[in-house]
Design a protein around this motif. Sequence first.
Motif, PDB file in Angstrom:
ATOM      1  N   ALA A 191      56.673   7.114  30.525  1.00 46.96           N
ATOM      2  CA  ALA A 191      55.451   7.774  31.470  1.00 46.96           C
ATOM      3  C   ALA A 191      54.708   6.619  32.280  1.00 46.96           C
ATOM      4  O   ALA A 191      54.128   7.306  33.481  1.00 46.96           O
ATOM      5  N   GLU A 192      54.370   5.613  31.827  1.00 43.27           N
ATOM      6  CA  GLU A 192      53.871   4.477  32.633  1.00 43.27           C
ATOM      7  C   GLU A 192      54.790   4.338  33.960  1.00 43.27           C
ATOM      8  O   GLU A 192      54.274   4.184  34.797  1.00 43.27           O
ATOM      9  N   ILE A 193      56.125   4.183  33.773  1.00 42.98           N
ATOM     10  CA  ILE A 193      56.989   3.575  34.642  1.00 42.98           C
ATOM     11  C   ILE A 193      57.098   4.744  35.856  1.00 42.98           C
ATOM     12  O   ILE A 193      56.871   4.499  36.695  1.00 42.98           O
ATOM     13  N   LEU A 194      56.930   5.892  35.156  1.00 44.34           N
ATOM     14  CA  LEU A 194      57.139   7.271  35.934  1.00 44.34           C
ATOM     15  C   LEU A 194      55.905   7.280  36.953  1.00 44.34           C
ATOM     16  O   LEU A 194      55.993   7.400  37.983  1.00 44.34           O
ATOM     17  N   ALA A 195      54.728   7.092  36.473  1.00 44.95           N
ATOM     18  CA  ALA A 195      53.583   7.132  37.270  1.00 44.95           C
ATOM     19  C   ALA A 195      53.550   6.130  38.363  1.00 44.95           C
ATOM     20  O   ALA A 195      53.230   6.243  39.433  1.00 44.95           O
ATOM     21  N   LEU A 196      54.106   4.957  37.771  1.00 40.48           N
ATOM     22  CA  LEU A 196      54.507   3.745  39.110  1.00 40.48           C
ATOM     23  C   LEU A 196      55.472   4.258  39.965  1.00 40.48           C
ATOM     24  O   LEU A 196      55.339   3.966  41.266  1.00 40.48           O
ATOM     25  N   ILE A 197      56.606   4.853  39.655  1.00 43.95           N
ATOM     26  CA  ILE A 197      57.579   5.270  40.642  1.00 43.95           C
ATOM     27  C   ILE A 197      56.857   6.397  41.437  1.00 43.95           C
ATOM     28  O   ILE A 197      56.939   6.399  42.839  1.00 43.95           O
ATOM     29  N   ALA A 198      55.919   7.372  41.106  1.00 48.32           N
ATOM     30  CA  ALA A 198      55.115   8.385  41.635  1.00 48.32           C
ATOM     31  C   ALA A 198      54.321   7.717  42.699  1.00 48.32           C
ATOM     32  O   ALA A 198      53.908   8.398  43.809  1.00 48.32           O
ATOM     33  N   ARG A 199      53.865   6.520  42.576  1.00 49.53           N
ATOM     34  CA  ARG A 199      52.869   6.029  43.376  1.00 49.53           C
ATOM     35  C   ARG A 199      53.423   4.697  44.395  1.00 49.53           C
ATOM     36  O   ARG A 199      53.029   4.285  45.148  1.00 49.53           O
ATOM     37  N   GLY A 200      55.067   4.885  44.437  1.00 49.15           N
ATOM     38  CA  GLY A 200      55.604   4.443  45.321  1.00 49.15           C
ATOM     39  C   GLY A 200      56.034   2.874  45.136  1.00 49.15           C
ATOM     40  O   GLY A 200      56.668   2.350  45.980  1.00 49.15           O
ATOM     41  N   ARG A 201      55.768   2.492  43.897  1.00 47.88           N
ATOM     42  CA  ARG A 201      56.388   1.026  43.534  1.00 47.88           C
ATOM     43  C   ARG A 201      57.953   1.111  43.443  1.00 47.88           C
ATOM     44  O   ARG A 201      58.555   1.876  42.861  1.00 47.88           O
ATOM     45  N   ASN A 202      58.588  -0.046  43.852  1.00 47.61           N
ATOM     46  CA  ASN A 202      59.803  -0.101  43.698  1.00 47.61           C
ATOM     47  C   ASN A 202      60.069  -0.941  42.372  1.00 47.61           C
ATOM     48  O   ASN A 202      59.123  -1.286  41.483  1.00 47.61           O
ATOM     49  N   ASN A 203      61.337  -1.197  41.926  1.00 48.50           N
ATOM     50  CA  ASN A 203      61.612  -1.784  40.800  1.00 48.50           C
ATOM     51  C   ASN A 203      61.153  -3.238  40.554  1.00 48.50           C
ATOM     52  O   ASN A 203      60.591  -3.576  39.645  1.00 48.50           O
ATOM     53  N   ALA A 204      61.233  -3.904  41.710  1.00 50.40           N
ATOM     54  CA  ALA A 204      60.720  -5.345  41.508  1.00 50.40           C
ATOM     55  C   ALA A 204      59.065  -5.090  41.156  1.00 50.40           C
ATOM     56  O   ALA A 204      58.636  -5.902  40.273  1.00 50.40           O
ATOM     57  N   GLU A 205      58.411  -4.429  41.950  1.00 52.58           N
ATOM     58  CA  GLU A 205      57.012  -4.336  41.817  1.00 52.58           C
ATOM     59  C   GLU A 205      56.622  -3.960  40.364  1.00 52.58           C
ATOM     60  O   GLU A 205      55.747  -4.189  39.768  1.00 52.58           O
ATOM     61  N   ILE A 206      57.261  -2.705  39.775  1.00 52.83           N
ATOM     62  CA  ILE A 206      57.140  -2.310  38.614  1.00 52.83           C
ATOM     63  C   ILE A 206      57.049  -3.414  37.530  1.00 52.83           C
ATOM     64  O   ILE A 206      56.394  -3.432  36.480  1.00 52.83           O
ATOM     65  N   ALA A 207      58.409  -4.227  37.573  1.00 50.88           N
ATOM     66  CA  ALA A 207      58.737  -5.251  36.574  1.00 50.88           C
ATOM     67  C   ALA A 207      57.679  -6.198  36.579  1.00 50.88           C
ATOM     68  O   ALA A 207      57.227  -6.606  35.668  1.00 50.88           O
ATOM     69  N   GLY A 208      57.118  -6.444  37.984  1.00 46.51           N
ATOM     70  CA  GLY A 208      56.108  -7.617  38.060  1.00 46.51           C
ATOM     71  C   GLY A 208      54.690  -7.152  37.335  1.00 46.51           C
ATOM     72  O   GLY A 208      53.958  -7.995  36.723  1.00 46.51           O
ATOM     73  N   GLU A 209      54.419  -5.894  37.594  1.00 48.91           N
ATOM     74  CA  GLU A 209      53.281  -5.388  36.969  1.00 48.91           C
ATOM     75  C   GLU A 209      53.186  -5.123  35.436  1.00 48.91           C
ATOM     76  O   GLU A 209      51.990  -5.270  34.823  1.00 48.91           O
ATOM     77  N   LEU A 210      54.273  -4.947  34.799  1.00 52.23           N
ATOM     78  CA  LEU A 210      54.464  -4.673  33.638  1.00 52.23           C
ATOM     79  C   LEU A 210      54.973  -5.718  32.914  1.00 52.23           C
ATOM     80  O   LEU A 210      55.136  -5.794  31.511  1.00 52.23           O
ATOM     81  N   PHE A 211      55.350  -6.789  33.527  1.00 52.02           N
ATOM     82  CA  PHE A 211      55.814  -7.934  32.921  1.00 52.02           C
ATOM     83  C   PHE A 211      57.097  -7.797  31.974  1.00 52.02           C
ATOM     84  O   PHE A 211      57.131  -8.255  30.943  1.00 52.02           O
ATOM     85  N   LEU A 212      58.149  -7.327  32.516  1.00 58.24           N
ATOM     86  CA  LEU A 212      59.413  -6.762  32.003  1.00 58.24           C
ATOM     87  C   LEU A 212      60.478  -7.144  32.990  1.00 58.24           C
ATOM     88  O   LEU A 212      60.145  -7.355  34.016  1.00 58.24           O
ATOM     89  N   SER A 213      61.673  -7.568  32.728  1.00 60.63           N
ATOM     90  CA  SER A 213      62.523  -7.673  33.533  1.00 60.63           C
ATOM     91  C   SER A 213      63.054  -6.587  34.320  1.00 60.63           C
ATOM     92  O   SER A 213      62.871  -5.551  34.074  1.00 60.63           O
ATOM     93  N   GLY A 214      63.802  -6.986  35.472  1.00 59.44           N
ATOM     94  CA  GLY A 214      64.549  -5.925  36.386  1.00 59.44           C
ATOM     95  C   GLY A 214      65.376  -5.057  35.655  1.00 59.44           C
ATOM     96  O   GLY A 214      65.400  -3.779  35.873  1.00 59.44           O
ATOM     97  N   ASN A 215      66.097  -5.592  34.818  1.00 62.89           N
ATOM     98  CA  ASN A 215      67.186  -4.929  33.985  1.00 62.89           C
ATOM     99  C   ASN A 215      66.717  -4.001  32.955  1.00 62.89           C
ATOM    100  O   ASN A 215      67.103  -2.763  32.795  1.00 62.89           O
ATOM    101  N   THR A 216      65.455  -4.142  32.376  1.00 61.43           N
ATOM    102  CA  THR A 216      64.745  -3.375  31.443  1.00 61.43           C
ATOM    103  C   THR A 216      64.163  -2.296  32.159  1.00 61.43           C
ATOM    104  O   THR A 216      64.161  -1.105  31.805  1.00 61.43           O
TER     105      THR A 216
END
Length: 246
Positions: A191-216
Amino acid sequence: MNPTPPATGEPALRVVIADDQAAVREGLVLLLDLLPGIDVVGSAADGRQALAVVAEQQPDAILLDLHMPVMDGIETTRRLTAEHPDVAIVVLTTYADDRSVLETLRAGARSYLTKDADRLHIAQTLRSATAGLTVLHPQVQATLLAAAEPDRGTHAGARGTFGDPAGSGPNSVAEPAPRPELPDGLTRREAEILALIARGRNNAEIAGELFLSGNTIKTHINRIFAKTGSRDRAAATRYAQRHGLD
């Protein structure tokens, strides 16, 4: 769909097979172990045994029957997702009914095949699942399309493959258990990642914000698409907006 043999020097895909029918289990072990690039490292006759074998062998993927004694495939999938999130789960079963498909995908399975699939298709699906893709048998796709009818919810508008072909990396983490207030079996992390998608974040931005790898992140997004019936990020955004998750 023919599997592509691994490049020279690439480690073989390590697979566990779980099926309560001895003839089926032993046949799959024999057939898959003969294929180049596949190494069957263990087998199990029920869900509890499957968890033990996975914990011992740490495979790349498990081929899992849905209807087993002691612990069925759906509960086994939930446990595997929580305890061994790097292991790709491919369900191989006789059944493609609505409840089984949806519950298995919600529990964390990456792919769902019926037992009329040949060994080359199974091998390719195992490889695709370890790369983060969701592969669905055509009969399963039809089930998901039927489930997507307006009067039955918006669980899945299916394609054979969802998402970006990149696997869950070594930084994959167990997802928190889903809470009742989230729709379609979404976890809090999804749900957290879905919210970030809805806010227009790309994968790299989501990974950086959540401190997760791009593959995750890619693996989480594949599961979000499967659970919400989203074909792309735009559809996922609409889903988030409809459910107040943006």
